[in-house]
Design a protein around this motif. Structure first.
Motif, mmCIF file in Angstrom:
data_model
loop_
_atom_site.group_PDB
_atom_site.id
_atom_site.type_symbol
_atom_site.label_atom_id
_atom_site.label_comp_id
_atom_site.label_asym_id
_atom_site.label_seq_id
_atom_site.Cartn_x
_atom_site.Cartn_y
_atom_site.Cartn_z
ATOM 1 N N SER A 114 -1.823 4.063 -0.988
ATOM 2 C CA SER A 114 -3.237 3.934 -0.598
ATOM 3 C C SER A 114 -3.657 5.060 0.351
ATOM 4 O O SER A 114 -2.820 5.709 0.988
ATOM 5 N N THR A 151 -8.651 1.493 0.966
ATOM 6 C CA THR A 151 -7.769 0.680 0.121
ATOM 7 C C THR A 151 -7.575 1.255 -1.278
ATOM 8 O O THR A 151 -6.777 0.732 -2.051
ATOM 9 N N GLU A 194 0.798 -1.218 0.000
ATOM 10 C CA GLU A 194 0.000 0.000 0.000
ATOM 11 C C GLU A 194 0.835 1.275 0.000
ATOM 12 O O GLU A 194 0.282 2.367 -0.092
ATOM 13 N N LYS A 197 -6.083 3.408 -4.173
ATOM 14 C CA LYS A 197 -4.708 3.867 -4.374
ATOM 15 C C LYS A 197 -4.670 4.888 -5.494
ATOM 16 O O LYS A 197 -5.506 4.880 -6.390
#
Length: 173
Positions: free
Chosen positions: A144, A133, A8, A135
């Motif tokens: 993210s 979540t 992430e 991105k």
């Protein structure tokens, strides 16, 4: 909030993220009280101190924390709202050079932090798992929304440690 996954965020933010122990939202809440107390503990004679000629003063570091939180939260908002526009880099040196941080009082810096953090906490609490979540590209790096939440908390931890170790540690004078 679920723990952050390594895919992430780019490695450049790992040092900030690794400072977070436990629930990131609790860390952000705790900082709301702990950071103003830390700022209040800084001796007046140290406010404009630099540990090296090419470094920022304590006031500049504190205001950099505010600027960075504002930028990272803005990025989180954009990506959470599914705006996938690639966002430019944050030129921190230019921000510091073009501000008058050393003219500010520590009280005004603390007050701004409290309002900024409260606002960001309210924003972050509205994000659901799908939004967290998401991105996007910021500074040419895929990241993210959840990572920005961790970066806000970890960036403050990082600079608080630097102030303690390099600015306020009597062994370094």
């Amino acid at each position: 909030m679920n723990p952050l996954k390594s895919d992430e965020y780019p490695a450049i933010y790992a040092d900030y993220i690794e400072t977070i122990v436990g629930d990131v939202m609790e860390v952000l809440e705790d900082q709301l009280t702990a950071f103003p107390e830390f700022v209040a503990s800084i001796p007046k004679e140290k406010e404009l101190y630099k540990y090296a000629e090419d470094k920022w003063t304590i006031k500049e570091v504190l205001c950099h924390i505010l600027d960075a939180e504002r930028v990272m939260s803005y990025r989180a908002l954009r990506f959470a709202r599914n705006d996938m526009t690639s966002l430019p880099a944050f030129e921190q040196e230019e921000f510091v050079q073009n501000a008058r941080h050393n003219e500010r009082t520590m009280e005004s810096i603390t007050e701004e932090f409290k309002y900024l953090r409260k606002s960001n906490l309210l924003l972050f609490q509205t994000f659901n798992e799908t939004e967290l979540t998401r991105k996007g590209m910021a500074s040419d790096r895929l990241i993210s929304v959840r990572a920005f939440v961790y970066i806000v908390a970890g960036h403050l931890n990082h600079h608080k440690f630097i102030i303690q170790e390099r600015y306020l540690n009597p062994d370094n004078e």
